[in-house]
Design an enzyme around this catalytic site. Structure first.
Site, mmCIF file in Angstrom:
data_model
loop_
_atom_site.group_PDB
_atom_site.id
_atom_site.type_symbol
_atom_site.label_atom_id
_atom_site.label_comp_id
_atom_site.label_asym_id
_atom_site.label_seq_id
_atom_site.Cartn_x
_atom_site.Cartn_y
_atom_site.Cartn_z
ATOM 1 N N GLY A 257 70.436 -12.228 56.513
ATOM 2 C CA GLY A 257 70.318 -10.777 56.428
ATOM 3 C C GLY A 257 71.645 -10.149 56.833
ATOM 4 N N ALA A 258 72.211 -10.661 57.919
ATOM 5 C CA ALA A 258 73.472 -10.140 58.438
ATOM 6 C C ALA A 258 74.026 -11.130 59.445
ATOM 7 C CB ALA A 258 73.263 -8.775 59.101
ATOM 8 N N GLU A 260 76.550 -11.118 63.053
ATOM 9 C CA GLU A 260 76.986 -10.163 64.081
ATOM 10 C C GLU A 260 78.457 -10.256 64.489
ATOM 11 O OE1 GLU A 260 74.750 -12.697 64.486
ATOM 12 O OE2 GLU A 260 75.083 -13.773 66.359
ATOM 13 N N ASN A 261 79.332 -10.782 63.651
ATOM 14 C CA ASN A 261 80.754 -10.933 64.020
ATOM 15 C C ASN A 261 81.259 -9.715 64.803
ATOM 16 O OD1 ASN A 261 80.743 -13.142 62.015
ATOM 17 N ND2 ASN A 261 80.729 -11.460 60.562
ATOM 18 N N GLU A 292 72.088 -6.249 64.919
ATOM 19 C CA GLU A 292 73.470 -6.747 64.971
ATOM 20 C C GLU A 292 74.269 -6.045 66.068
ATOM 21 O OE1 GLU A 292 73.793 -9.417 63.300
ATOM 22 O OE2 GLU A 292 71.930 -9.050 62.209
ATOM 23 N N GLU A 314 68.852 -14.416 69.373
ATOM 24 C CA GLU A 314 68.026 -13.836 68.313
ATOM 25 C C GLU A 314 66.817 -13.103 68.868
ATOM 26 O OE1 GLU A 314 69.331 -13.312 65.773
ATOM 27 O OE2 GLU A 314 70.939 -14.770 65.907
#
Ligand code: ZN
Length: 819
Positions: A257-258, A260-261, A292, A314
């Site tokens: 989905g994404a 989180e960098n 995120e 998570e």
């Protein structure tokens, strides 16, 4: 495909004890070729002296110099280059050419079908960083990075820190905060970039140029929620966001989905909507944005020492993402969305043979950890943290979190460290809580035994625990009025008398984590009660009870259909329609005594809802989507496609047009030329995926062979198209056509490791699983392959889960043969 060794926990510990990484300097040349890029990495680190290795997955090595001396590149073995380090300062320089990847990992490069432009993004998660730059690839060897990037002159380049762009194509990045390798990234291409600012934090949004207008349309919503979430996270955590700019890049062909960098979060770009979507889809995006952002603290400021604590990242981000979205954005119904979209994901995962504790599941190596990255890490973990928050109260809960962020700032920590911080903050002894809820797999089952006048709690047989539950119970009075009380369930039996025939719904507001199912009297009563039930959250809880019971063959398909007809007319949440109608179409109808008749009932329910919902509402949109996907009348679909007789408030956009075309394809009422013409008319990334789904859905041998070439890798296509082909090819009603592929799936699956890896390997296995082949033979074939010890670990895991799903569907059919 070259195989690489997955890093083992013991190896990571040894390397951590040996090394201290001081800095990375990374020079990437993205301008020289479409296939490869130059990567020159300088790593400065200190060592106690002794042997170790650096991770490197190059296409070609030009030169390696270690402490000034050349190193033979041939020493590189399956992604590892051995190094004999010296005590004190060491310097490694690796000059290599790396391959752009097309599987959503490493430095992914793709071509936008809409305009032929090229886009790049980095996904280093888990073990992909060494295919971008040489590194010590483990989460607890953090270091600052300085990137220098050469790119085509018309590209924008974004990374983990702010960049200067002194001349076209040259990008000089500021040195970052200490980062783990797995969240180092780069986003590069002719992206459309929008900027804003909030509270001293420069904000960015970017997406492909061809969807610039869609990004512009959503920019206000995205910036507004981002700002509100920053304020709330700052308020709750009392620690400012420390990574400089905050970019949210919507990138093509992203597997998750994404990601989180720090400073540069990447999202899958279908989250920039090219067609009208439901409110639930917008909530999903909002909770992802907030999730995120939560990771910037939990995961990025403090990072798990090893992958066995990934769940903490998570679970925490999931809990905070839902909570903050509900509290400070326009989506105050985020928890309702969670009930429909996430709860069953976690509950079913927790009932599978592959279930595992939320915490401490070992993760002896990195790829084993990826297997346990599932609904248990997200939905169950979030539910447990929500319970912990209720138990401790905000003051202690956040005091513990803040202590954790402060103590381990820009470092790494373990679950033990976090719980120590909570205990220090006044939580008391949490060992029994963690033992029961986080270190024990499986949900308790809680059911009402009406005859005995008790609520029974049964721990999972393989994972005994003694868990106390505090939950609300909704009970309907004889007049049909719901009353809510609180029940403490402790021990095997808790007295809870219920009058005959009264509906009793356990845990409708998801106060605890347990498998709860309605008893038969409740199911009967719900058929009359649902139309009068005006509490949206209560209905969401009822549907979770109902779906759990259906999954476990405790509720007949006929009852499920009756409940659908009773519940849909009163429903005011498009999340409900979005979740329940596809569930009924794909799971309930095929197991009904007369699947075609069941589908007609679902379709009629959807059409009625389209008519009764406010014209132009997203509730109406969700019902219309269901009406299209359940339609059996090609004439009706043809009329809709032509724009005739569309309900007031519904306009055909790209998404709805493809929904109609896919449904016509399933029915065999469209030919390939028409599908091609639709693709040519609007050749976007979305169209390519839906075209793939439609092509695979056609009811002829050619279509199934077409899909199969994609599965085996004979024809190479991007990830979303591959997945759509798999989901398209297995259709109820086409069992004869797909029969030969049941055997071929199990024969061909092991060989797919030669063609793909990582997420895509596992996702393709799941998309192409023969779920419509409802027969014991399918299960036997699956079991035989599961028992094959040579099978790839991630393929086995997906197979175990899919076989369990199939076994449940077969059990429903056995339990309710004529339903
Ligand atoms: Zn996450």
């Amino acid at each position: 495909m070259t195989t690489h060794q997955s890093l083992q926990h013991t190896e990571a510990q040894a390397r951590f004890d040996l090394l201290d990484v001081e800095e990375y300097d990374v020079r990437l040349d993205l301008a020289s070729s479409d296939e490869t890029f130059g990567s020159v990495t300088t790593i400065r680190f200190s060592s106690h002296g002794g042997p170790t290795f650096v991770d490197l997955k190059p296409a070609q090595v030009h030169e390696i110099r270690f402490n000034g001396r050349p190193v033979d590149p041939d020493l590189l073995d399956r992604g590892r280059l051995p190094l004999e380090t010296e005590p004190g300062a060491n310097e490694l320089v690796v000059d290599a050419t790396m391959r752009f990847r097309n599987d959503g990992e490493g430095l992914h490069r793709s071509v936008d079908p809409a305009d032929g432009r090229h886009y790049v993004y980095g996904m280093s998660f888990m073990d992909a960083a060494p295919s971008i730059f040489a590194c010590f690839d483990q989460p607890d060897l953090k270091a600052p990075y300085t990137f220098h990037v050469q790119a085509p002159a018309d590209w924008v380049v974004i990374g983990n820190s702010p960049a200067a762009n002194p001349e076209p194509g040259v990008w000089e990045f500021e040195t970052t905060r200490p980062l783990s390798t797995y969240f180092v990234t780069l986003v590069a291409g002719p992206y459309h970039l929008l900027r804003d600012e909030h509270d001293g934090i420069p904000l960015g949004l970017s997406a492909r140029a061809s969807i610039a207008k869609d990004l512009e349309a959503d920019a206000d919503e995205l910036f507004t929620m981002t700002k509100a979430c920053f304020d709330e996270f700052h308020r709750l955590f009392g620690i400012r966001y420390p990574f400089g700019e905050y970019h949210q890049a919507f990138v093509p062909e992203f597997n998750a989905g994404a990601m989180e960098n720090p400073g540069c979060v990447t999202f899958r770009d279908p989250l920039i909507f090219s067609s009208r979507v439901t409110r639930g889809v917008r909530i999903q995006r909002a909770t992802t944005v907030a999730h995120e952002m939560a990771h910037q603290w939990f995961g990025n400021i403090v990072t798990p020492k090893w992958w066995d604590d990934l769940w903490l990242n998570e679970s925490f981000a999931e809990y905070m993402g839902n909570r903050v979205t509900a509290d400070v954005t326009e989506y105050d119904d985020a928890w309702t969305h969670n009930a429909y979209a996430r709860r069953q994901w976690g509950l079913i995962a927790d009932q599978r043979p592959s279930t595992h504790p939320v915490a401490g599941n070992g993760a002896f190596d990195a790829s084993a950890a990826l297997q346990d990255f599932d609904g248990i890490s997200y939905a169950k973990g979030s539910s447990i943290l929500k319970q912990l928050n209720t138990m401790l109260g905000d003051e202690v809960f956040f005091a513990g979190a803040i202590d954790h962020f402060t103590t381990h700032r820009f470092g790494n920590a373990t679950m033990h460290d976090l719980f120590a911080s909570w205990e220090k903050a006044g939580a008391g002894d949490l060992s029994s809580f963690t033992g029961n809820w986080l270190r024990t797999a499986g949900p308790d089952t809680i059911v009402l035994d009406r005859a005995a006048g008790v609520v029974r709690r049964t721990p999972p047989a393989d994972h005994p625990a003694d868990r106390a539950h505090t939950l609300r119970v909704a009970t309907a009075s004889p007049e049909g009025k719901w009353e809510v009380s609180t029940l403490r369930v402790q021990g095997a039996e808790t007295p809870h008398p219920a009058s005959p025939g009264a509906a009793v719904v356990l845990d409708p507001y998801e106060d605890t984590w347990a498998l709860v199912q309605p008893d038969p009297a409740t199911v009967a009563a719900l058929k009359a009660l649902l139309p009068e039930t005006d509490d949206t959250r209560l209905r969401a809880g009822i549907w979770n009870n109902v779906r759990s019971a259906f999954h476990n063959a405790a509720l007949a398909p006929a009852d499920a259909l009756d409940l659908l007809e009773a519940g849909v007319p009163v429903e005011d949440s498009d999340d409900a329609i979005f979740a329940i109608m596809p569930w009924a179409m794909t799971k309930v109808a095929p197991l009904s005594g007369d699947p075609a008749a069941a589908l007609r009932r679902i379709h009629a329910t959807a059409v009625a809802k389209v008519g009764s919902a406010a014209a132009g509402s997203t509730l109406q949109l969700s019902a219309f989507q269901a009406a299209v996907s359940s339609a059996s009348d090609a004439g009706l679909l043809r009329a809709w496609l032509a724009g005739d007789g569309l309900p007031d408030g519904i306009a055909l956009d790209l998404d709805l047009r493809w929904r109609v075309l896919v449904r016509l394809a399933v029915l065999g009422e469209v030919d390939r030329a028409e599908l091609q013409a639709a693709l040519d008319a609007e050749p976007t990334a979305v169209s390519r995926v839906e075209h793939s789904r439609a092509m695979a859905s056609l009811p002829d041998a050619e279509a199934k062979a077409w899909a199969w070439q994609r599965f085996t890798g004979e024809v190479d296509v991007p990830n979303y198209e591959l997945e759509a082909a798999g989901l398209g090819m297995w259709r109820h009603g086409q069992e004869e056509l797909t029969a030969e592929y049941v055997h071929r799936f199990f024969a061909d699956l092991p060989g797919t490791v030669e063609k793909r890896s990582g997420w895509l390997l596992a996702d393709a296995a799941q998309a192409f699983f023969p779920m419509t082949a409802l027969a014991d033979e399918t299960l036997a074939k699956a079991q035989a392959l599961i028992d094959d010890e040579t099978l790839d670990l991630s393929l086995r895991r997906r197979l175990v889960d899919d076989a369990d799903e199939l076994a449940h569907r077969l059990a429903i059919r056995r339990a309710h043969p004529a339903s």
